[in-house]
Design a protein around this motif. Sequence first.
Motif, PDB file in Angstrom:
ATOM      1  N   LYS A 263       0.910  -0.977   0.045  1.00 43.45           N
ATOM      2  CA  LYS A 263      -0.019   0.034   0.102  1.00 43.45           C
ATOM      3  C   LYS A 263       0.928   1.388   0.155  1.00 43.45           C
ATOM      4  O   LYS A 263       0.345   2.408  -0.249  1.00 43.45           O
TER       5      LYS A 263
ATOM      6  N   GLU B  22      -1.982   2.712  -6.373  1.00 45.73           N
ATOM      7  CA  GLU B  22      -3.245   2.990  -6.789  1.00 45.73           C
ATOM      8  C   GLU B  22      -3.377   2.523  -8.440  1.00 45.73           C
ATOM      9  O   GLU B  22      -4.570   2.204  -9.008  1.00 45.73           O
TER      10      GLU B  22
ATOM     11  N   LEU C 145      -4.138  -1.003  -8.368  1.00 42.04           N
ATOM     12  CA  LEU C 145      -5.430  -1.397  -7.603  1.00 42.04           C
ATOM     13  C   LEU C 145      -6.335  -0.951  -9.189  1.00 42.04           C
ATOM     14  O   LEU C 145      -7.290  -1.794  -9.356  1.00 42.04           O
ATOM     15  N   GLU C 146      -6.267   0.134 -10.053  1.00 41.02           N
ATOM     16  CA  GLU C 146      -6.871   0.413 -11.047  1.00 41.02           C
ATOM     17  C   GLU C 146      -6.893  -0.802 -12.047  1.00 41.02           C
ATOM     18  O   GLU C 146      -7.824  -1.204 -12.657  1.00 41.02           O
TER      19      GLU C 146
ATOM     20  N   LYS D  36      -8.822  -3.582 -10.659  1.00 38.33           N
ATOM     21  CA  LYS D  36     -10.360  -3.247 -11.028  1.00 38.33           C
ATOM     22  C   LYS D  36     -10.806  -3.159 -12.523  1.00 38.33           C
ATOM     23  O   LYS D  36     -11.722  -3.781 -12.683  1.00 38.33           O
TER      24      LYS D  36
ATOM     25  N   ASP E 233      -5.424  -7.342  -1.600  1.00 43.76           N
ATOM     26  CA  ASP E 233      -4.411  -6.081  -1.596  1.00 43.76           C
ATOM     27  C   ASP E 233      -3.626  -6.323  -0.637  1.00 43.76           C
ATOM     28  O   ASP E 233      -3.764  -5.953   0.512  1.00 43.76           O
TER      29      ASP E 233
ATOM     30  N   PRO F  32     -17.458  -2.253  -9.172  1.00 46.84           N
ATOM     31  CA  PRO F  32     -16.977  -2.266  -7.737  1.00 46.84           C
ATOM     32  C   PRO F  32     -16.349  -3.548  -7.580  1.00 46.84           C
ATOM     33  O   PRO F  32     -17.077  -4.622  -7.938  1.00 46.84           O
TER      34      PRO F  32
ATOM     35  N   ARG G 295     -12.718  -6.011  -1.785  1.00 49.72           N
ATOM     36  CA  ARG G 295     -11.298  -6.112  -1.593  1.00 49.72           C
ATOM     37  C   ARG G 295     -10.994  -6.586  -0.376  1.00 49.72           C
ATOM     38  O   ARG G 295     -11.451  -6.184   0.703  1.00 49.72           O
TER      39      ARG G 295
ATOM     40  N   SER H 235      -7.683  -7.012   2.539  1.00 45.33           N
ATOM     41  CA  SER H 235      -6.388  -6.793   2.616  1.00 45.33           C
ATOM     42  C   SER H 235      -5.598  -7.569   3.699  1.00 45.33           C
ATOM     43  O   SER H 235      -4.348  -7.525   4.018  1.00 45.33           O
TER      44      SER H 235
ATOM     45  N   GLN I 141     -15.101  -2.401  -0.056  1.00 47.72           N
ATOM     46  CA  GLN I 141     -15.432  -2.293  -1.273  1.00 47.72           C
ATOM     47  C   GLN I 141     -14.654  -0.937  -2.075  1.00 47.72           C
ATOM     48  O   GLN I 141     -14.457  -0.281  -1.396  1.00 47.72           O
ATOM     49  N   TYR I 142     -14.239  -1.306  -3.470  1.00 47.69           N
ATOM     50  CA  TYR I 142     -13.683  -0.230  -3.794  1.00 47.69           C
ATOM     51  C   TYR I 142     -13.949   0.080  -5.379  1.00 47.69           C
ATOM     52  O   TYR I 142     -14.356  -0.982  -5.614  1.00 47.69           O
TER      53      TYR I 142
END
Length: 319
Positions: A156, A162, A165-166, A169, A178, A238, A241, A243, A318-319
């Motif tokens: 992280k 980021e 993560l994109e 997604k 993650d 969405p 996730r 961790s 959720q992300y």
Amino acid sequence: MTTTLGTASARPGEIATGRLEVGETRDGSSVGLPVAVVNGASSGKTLYMQAASDGDELNGVGVIQRVVPRLDPAELSGTILIVGIVNYHAFQVAEHRNPIDDTKMNRAYPGNKNGTSSERIAAATFDAATRADLILDLHQGSTSQMLDEVRVRCGKRHRLHEQCLELAKAFGCGYVLDQKGPDGQLARTGPDEGIPTVDPELGGAVGWDEESIQKGVEGVFNVLRYYGFLEGNQPLEPQTRASGFEQYGAPAGGLVTLEKDLGDRVSPGETIFTVTTPFGEPKAEVTADSGGIFWRARRLPQVATGEYVCSVGTDIGQY
């Protein structure tokens, strides 16, 4: 401009296949990994994909087998570089680790061109991967049952977190782990080179699983549309996730009965599996330490004391 990977060479608007030499076998024969270049008619980004860096994780090979025939370079902007089978020696004998040096390939990156068998293969494929703008390293949960998920392994605090993560997604399996991964993973070393990298873990199977393969095929085309390789609007959906990851072993030997299915919610203190004798006599009952999602489980029911049984994804959001 012509793009080359190993012996595969494609001009704009072409697809080519070939071999990437990585050494020799014990009889002196050349070892070449199967590679492909899909060179789009229009310029754009470069995507690198690979499969079977762990030799018994075959769902990614199934994804590539189905994706490449569907690609029309005349409709593609940019380039796709593909290594279809990374762990050559392990793949030949359907084993997880490279039997030449007893190494798990996805712990050998960025590799060493003058090192062991696995280090040389890692170095050659890492050289190809670092030519790209995005990296997909296709895996599965070996022979365990597992959710179809995407793993973000850079940590992280990484500057590319980021962006990774994109990418996860955009792939869109529905579940994302993650969590910073071990040293030597491609999904760890790719971001260090400034390249968003993720590790789709496409279920788990003995051989391969068509449902998970199809999820991977959809994920690849989701990425191609989202990043502009192919035309079409690809919205980001969405994702669930996790961790954290809690693993559970058997407190006694016997036969395991799982009390949860993959994807089920788990509450602290809830029973997740039991162990009995071959005659059904109770020996142990294991409850969850934390709340989360039932993420992964062994396929075979027989266990010895301390043997792995299942995992629960924790710190859910959720992300």
